[in-house]
Design a protein around this motif. Structure first.
Motif, mmCIF file in Angstrom:
data_model
loop_
_atom_site.group_PDB
_atom_site.id
_atom_site.type_symbol
_atom_site.label_atom_id
_atom_site.label_comp_id
_atom_site.label_asym_id
_atom_site.label_seq_id
_atom_site.Cartn_x
_atom_site.Cartn_y
_atom_site.Cartn_z
ATOM 1 N N SER A 8 0.844 -1.189 0.000
ATOM 2 C CA SER A 8 0.000 0.000 0.000
ATOM 3 C C SER A 8 0.877 1.236 0.000
ATOM 4 O O SER A 8 1.953 1.227 0.607
ATOM 5 N N PHE A 46 -10.922 -6.095 3.552
ATOM 6 C CA PHE A 46 -9.917 -5.033 3.570
ATOM 7 C C PHE A 46 -8.564 -5.578 3.123
ATOM 8 O O PHE A 46 -7.909 -5.019 2.240
ATOM 9 N N SER A 49 -8.570 -6.327 -0.570
ATOM 10 C CA SER A 49 -8.938 -5.250 -1.488
ATOM 11 C C SER A 49 -7.743 -4.804 -2.334
ATOM 12 O O SER A 49 -6.604 -4.816 -1.880
ATOM 13 N N LYS A 52 -6.357 -0.483 -0.723
ATOM 14 C CA LYS A 52 -6.635 -0.466 0.706
ATOM 15 C C LYS A 52 -7.050 0.922 1.198
ATOM 16 O O LYS A 52 -7.902 1.048 2.061
#
Length: 70
Positions: A8, A46, A49, A52
């Protein structure tokens, strides 16, 4: 609490305590937030995903109470 390092641009790890239903998000800047009464299914979605940050803003932030712990 079980923590997972994530890919991320904003977060370094995401943790979850199933017994207490606490979701923990650690940002790359070092801040850590814990979101309260989050269902396991939301945590699982989450983690899986694609974005994020987008998931957090749409389904967690402003939905669950939270505390900043660091």
């Amino acid at each position: 609490m079980y923590k997972t390092k994530v890919e991320s641009s904003a977060f370094s790890s995401i943790g979850y305590n199933a017994e207490q239903q606490v979701l923990e998000v650690q940002y790359k800047n070092g801040r850590i937030y814990q979101y309260i009464k989050v269902a396991y299914e939301t945590y699982a979605d989450f983690i899986l995903s694609e974005s994020k940050g987008k998931f957090l803003h749409e389904f967690i932030k402003n939905v669950y109470p939270f505390v900043r712990i660091a």
